[in-house]
Design an enzyme around this catalytic site. Structure first.
Site, PDB file in Angstrom:
ATOM      1  N   GLY A 199      13.650   5.936  35.243  1.00 51.74           N
ATOM      2  CA  GLY A 199      14.726   6.493  36.058  1.00 51.74           C
ATOM      3  C   GLY A 199      15.282   7.801  35.558  1.00 51.74           C
ATOM      4  O   GLY A 199      15.756   8.623  36.356  1.00 51.74           O
ATOM      5  N   GLU A 200      15.232   8.056  34.239  1.00 49.69           N
ATOM      6  CA  GLU A 200      15.776   9.297  33.694  1.00 49.69           C
ATOM      7  C   GLU A 200      14.721  10.390  33.526  1.00 49.69           C
ATOM      8  O   GLU A 200      15.064  11.569  33.487  1.00 49.69           O
ATOM      9  CB  GLU A 200      16.427   9.024  32.334  1.00 49.69           C
ATOM     10  N   ASP A 201      13.463   9.988  33.383  1.00 44.88           N
ATOM     11  CA  ASP A 201      12.406  10.969  33.135  1.00 44.88           C
ATOM     12  C   ASP A 201      11.278  10.900  34.161  1.00 44.88           C
ATOM     13  O   ASP A 201      10.839  11.925  34.666  1.00 44.88           O
ATOM     14  CB  ASP A 201      11.822  10.766  31.728  1.00 44.88           C
ATOM     15  N   ALA A 203       8.627  11.947  25.208  1.00 41.23           N
ATOM     16  CA  ALA A 203       9.062  12.499  23.916  1.00 41.23           C
ATOM     17  C   ALA A 203       8.090  12.067  22.825  1.00 41.23           C
ATOM     18  O   ALA A 203       6.949  12.515  22.790  1.00 41.23           O
ATOM     19  CB  ALA A 203      10.497  12.098  23.612  1.00 41.23           C
ATOM     20  N   LEU A 237       7.863   8.022  34.765  1.00 42.96           N
ATOM     21  CA  LEU A 237       6.612   7.667  34.101  1.00 42.96           C
ATOM     22  C   LEU A 237       5.454   8.483  34.671  1.00 42.96           C
ATOM     23  O   LEU A 237       4.590   8.958  33.937  1.00 42.96           O
ATOM     24  CB  LEU A 237       6.340   6.164  34.273  1.00 42.96           C
ATOM     25  N   TYR A 259       6.978   8.839  22.094  1.00 39.12           N
ATOM     26  CA  TYR A 259       6.186   7.633  22.330  1.00 39.12           C
ATOM     27  C   TYR A 259       5.161   7.830  23.443  1.00 39.12           C
ATOM     28  O   TYR A 259       5.400   8.575  24.402  1.00 39.12           O
ATOM     29  CB  TYR A 259       7.091   6.455  22.706  1.00 39.12           C
ATOM     30  N   GLU A 260       4.035   7.114  23.321  1.00 40.15           N
ATOM     31  CA  GLU A 260       3.031   7.016  24.382  1.00 40.15           C
ATOM     32  C   GLU A 260       3.016   5.589  24.917  1.00 40.15           C
ATOM     33  O   GLU A 260       3.136   4.624  24.143  1.00 40.15           O
ATOM     34  CB  GLU A 260       1.626   7.355  23.868  1.00 40.15           C
ATOM     35  N   ASP A 272      13.259   5.295  30.759  1.00 45.85           N
ATOM     36  CA  ASP A 272      12.165   6.259  30.828  1.00 45.85           C
ATOM     37  C   ASP A 272      11.617   6.480  32.234  1.00 45.85           C
ATOM     38  O   ASP A 272      11.048   7.541  32.511  1.00 45.85           O
ATOM     39  CB  ASP A 272      11.038   5.838  29.889  1.00 45.85           C
ATOM     40  N   LYS A 303       5.553  11.465  36.298  1.00 50.86           N
ATOM     41  CA  LYS A 303       5.645  12.901  36.039  1.00 50.86           C
ATOM     42  C   LYS A 303       5.246  13.250  34.616  1.00 50.86           C
ATOM     43  O   LYS A 303       4.917  14.402  34.318  1.00 50.86           O
ATOM     44  CB  LYS A 303       7.068  13.397  36.315  1.00 50.86           C
ATOM     45  N   ASN A 304       5.287  12.263  33.715  1.00 49.64           N
ATOM     46  CA  ASN A 304       4.928  12.506  32.318  1.00 49.64           C
ATOM     47  C   ASN A 304       3.545  11.949  31.980  1.00 49.64           C
ATOM     48  O   ASN A 304       3.223  11.756  30.806  1.00 49.64           O
ATOM     49  CB  ASN A 304       5.987  11.888  31.397  1.00 49.64           C
TER      50      ASN A 304
END
Length: 750
Positions: free
Chosen positions: A394-396, A474, A398, A476-477, A392, A400-401
């Site tokens: 490296g691919e998305d 997605a 933390l 989960y928080e 979460d 930025k979301n």
């Protein structure tokens, strides 16, 4: 990151600069700088007659990039593109501060910014040489070329100047750029939206949904998951996504829980570079689960239920304001001080953690604390669940979301917020307002003792300073928290909530790899792993490297003359001398913990000062050694890793875990150098996880689960640092100090 001023006023410290920057156009659209000596108030006239002078040093070397700096960095890189086509195809995955070396930070903290502590610098003959300005800040950019499928890393130098006739502005200069082969950078929210539109417009997919009774594409949700790496088909020579499909029951409800109806049996691979479907196959018809009347989580009337009526207001009041002080990103509270940072990948970063200890002054504890990766592997071997193993961070990303806490905050009381600035995929600057929350919390009893002879009682209440942010990946928080306590402890906590990632079952089907939540609806077993990176500095100034790590295990004394009562035990210490020796696992049976010690500073008993890492609940991956996701997550094989500091070793799965074909890239490879850990800059990598066997009580939205660890002083202080916390001032506390009547039974006992 900007401090929000509506709650607690923040300001930027500074010192006048003694140089003048003369910008000139450079090759490729960048700006070339020449530095000329000049008094700080003297303006130089350019050929065009525009007066330019340097401004006071406004940004600390560790402050996150401002919105203006991000815009300049993007514009500088874009201008350096060789052709209009190259410039138009640039996509900006990440623009982040390139953090300077520790000596630059020490210089800033000594003379330019709080804590204004000259002793941070080494002593020199003839006294310190104080420069008139700090080196220019730099930005590191990860750029994806949508035309060529290439990823590049750029470094841009940022120089702040002031034009008297135009107002403030910035200049940038490209320092370096390189194409990184065989990698894919993190995905972006814009790509996710494009993927959803591509899938929903694909005729075979529309037909497959009609077969499942869905004609309205507005009901369909497409979550674009990264592909991971399972075979050469996932190689990074193409940028692909493997989406999961869900379907809402009602289209007119904005809070309808679409995750309650997963669509299974459809195989899709999307070319994220060109927004086309590469592979499509309707492999198995699995009927949609029937609508679950318990699926929604909105207030009572809107979800068809009734809310509790006996919850009274809970109001936290601090009539005299908070005990913390904020200066820019510098925080001071109860003898603690540190700086707040933020990055797109990690989210919240805590810099330069120190404790002010009486006549011993400001004592460093850590250079940098952050969460650098998290991995969520699922335990169901069936399609599509076996390939759910998101990285979460490296691919998305933390950060930025992260949420804007203006839309709902779990903090109570007097709150200080900080904003965060990011680039979007096309290079625009976006701001998450109220992204980081800082506040004080009451934490029950700090310490207490009652003298049973006299009845006199001394008690102190504990409070802690909490710094946090929350992100949604997605379904989960995740809430990430750093708590600072009055007794010198630092607690790291993760709070997990959100919605389960579900699967659909055939009518009457049961699976042992999960929990049935509702008819034809089940939640697979899975794990959540988090990696905290702690660049320690226990009693070490920036130019010192005097730390080491010892492991402590509690041992039962062998039977014999030293254990005649069979109840003797003791703590045994072992020095971890090298990186390979320091790959360790938790062991509750021996109360195992680890201490970072300073080899040249002692306490009043002559023992080295230290801070110990105390694990909380933890686990290791439930998988065989050949599990495919472990190729990219070799760092999950142990709970603790210790390395000697190296500035480019930041992320345990490497800089680009998305579709990474390299086995054990990152931390598991770095430690093969087996560098010495005796008297060095110590970096702790603590890996902690939770195994989630879903419950019916986790539906429709999961109550918060807590997991974390503690950093606790161990011989760092000469006595309890919380002994000087004052007693409560209320009437009850004063009454408690009155001696009680000594009863006859007590007298007879005496």
């Amino acid at each position: 990151m900007a401090a929000v001023q509506d709650k607690a006023q923040g300001c930027c410290g500074g010192a006048p600069a003694g140089k003048v920057a003369l910008p000139a156009a450079a090759k490729g659209g960048a700006v070339k700088e020449e530095i000329a000596d000049s008094p700080p108030t003297t303006a130089k006239a350019l050929a065009k007659g525009i007066p330019i002078m340097t401004r006071a040093q406004r940004s600390h070397p560790l402050d996150p990039l401002s919105a203006a700096e991000i815009a300049v960095a993007v514009a500088t890189v874009r201008a350096a593109g060789r052709t209009p086509e190259v410039r138009d195809s640039m996509r900006f995955v990440e623009v982040v501060l390139l953090e300077p070396e520790k000596n630059v930070v020490a210089l800033a903290d000594a003379y330019f910014f709080p804590p204004f502590q000259p002793s941070l610098l080494p002593r020199t003959k003839g006294g310190p040489v104080i420069p008139s300005r700090l080196p220019p800040r730099r930005a590191r950019l990860v750029v994806y070329n949508k035309q060529t499928n290439e990823t590049s890393i750029w470094v841009v130098e940022l120089s702040e100047v002031h034009a008297a006739t135009r107002g403030g502005h910035h200049r940038g200069k490209v320092i370096s750029s390189e194409v990184v082969p065989d990698v894919q950078p993190a995905m972006d929210a814009m790509e996710y939206a494009e993927c959803e539109a591509t899938v929903k417009d694909f005729p075979p997919f529309i037909e497959a949904m009609k077969k499942r009774g869905i004609d309205d594409m507005e009901l369909v949700m497409v979550d674009a998951w990264c592909a991971g790496y399972y075979s050469d088909a996932d190689a990074p020579n193409r940028r692909i996504g493997k989406p999961l499909i869900y379907c809402r029951t009602e289209s007119d409800s904005p809070m309808e829980n679409g995750y309650a109806r997963p669509v299974e049996g459809i195989h899709i691979i999307v070319d994220m570079q060109n927004n086309v479907v590469l592979e499509f196959e309707d492999r198995k018809f699995v009927p949609l689960p029937p609508p679950d009347h318990l699926r929604n989580y909105t207030p009572g009337e809107t979800r068809g239920g009734v809310d509790r009526s006996d919850v009274k207001p809970l109001i936290i009041s601090q009539s005299e304001g908070p005990s913390f002080r904020i200066t820019g990103s510098f925080v001071e509270w109860q003898k603690w001080n540190f700086r707040i940072g933020f990055t797109p990948k990690e989210g919240l970063v805590i810099h330069s953690v120190a404790y002010v200890d009486g006549n011993r002054g400001r004592r460093p504890i850590a250079h940098r604390l952050s969460f650098v990766e998290m991995v969520v592997p699922y335990g169901d071997p069936n399609e599509p669940h076996y390939r759910k193993n998101a990285f979460d961070a490296g691919e998305d990303g933390l950060g930025k979301n992260a949420h804007s806490l203006k839309k709902g905050c779990d903090c109570l009381g007097y709150i200080k917020y900080f904003d965060a600035h990011f680039t979007n995929f096309t290079g625009g600057v976006e701001t998450i307002e109220n992204c980081v929350c800082l506040h004080e919390e009451d934490h029950g009893i700090l310490w207490k003792h009652q003298d049973w002879r006299t009845g006199l009682t001394e008690v102190r209440r504990s409070r802690r300073l909490t710094v946090s942010f929350i992100c949604t990946i997605a379904n989960y928080e995740y809430g990430f928290y750093w708590h600072f306590y009055q007794d010198g402890k630092i607690e790291s906590e993760v709070k997990l909530t959100g919605i389960l990632s579900l699967g659909a079952l055939m009518p009457g089907e049961q699976r042992k790899y999960g929990t049935t939540i509702a008819p034809s609806l089940y939640a697979p077993v899975h794990q959540h792993f988090f990696v905290a990176r702690m660049d320690m500095a226990v009693d070490c100034k920036p130019y010192e490297a005097y730390n080491q790590v010892v492991e402590v295990n509690v041992k039962v004394e062998s039977a014999g003359p030293h254990n005649v009562h069979n109840s003797a035990f003791y703590a045994e210490e072992e020095l971890l001398k090298s990186e390979l020796q320091a790959m360790r696992d938790c062991d509750p049976s021996s109360a195992r913990h680890w201490i970072v010690r300073n080899t040249r500073t002692v306490n009043r008993t002559g023992q080295p000062t230290g801070y110990k890492l105390i694990p909380g609940s933890n686990c290791l991956p439930f998988c065989l050694p050949e599990a495919k996701f472990l190729r990219r997550a070799g760092f999950l094989k142990h709970n603790l890793w210790v390395t000697s500091y190296k500035s480019d070793e930041m992320f345990p799965g490497g800089d680009f875990p998305n579709q990474n074909p390299r086995i054990h890239d990152g931390l598991a490879t770095w430690v093969q150098k087996d560098r010495s850990l005796e008297e060095t800059n110590i970096v702790l990598w603590y890996v902690f996880g939770i195994t989630h066997i879903p419950r019916l009580e986790d539906w429709p939205v999961m109550p918060v689960e807590h997991i974390g660890f503690m950093l606790m002083p161990h011989g760092f202080f000469n006595c309890s640092p919380a002994i000087d916390v004052p007693p409560p001032s209320d009437v009850d506390a004063k009454e408690a100090e009155t001696p009680k009547e000594i009863h006859a039974e007590l007298i007879s006992k005496l």
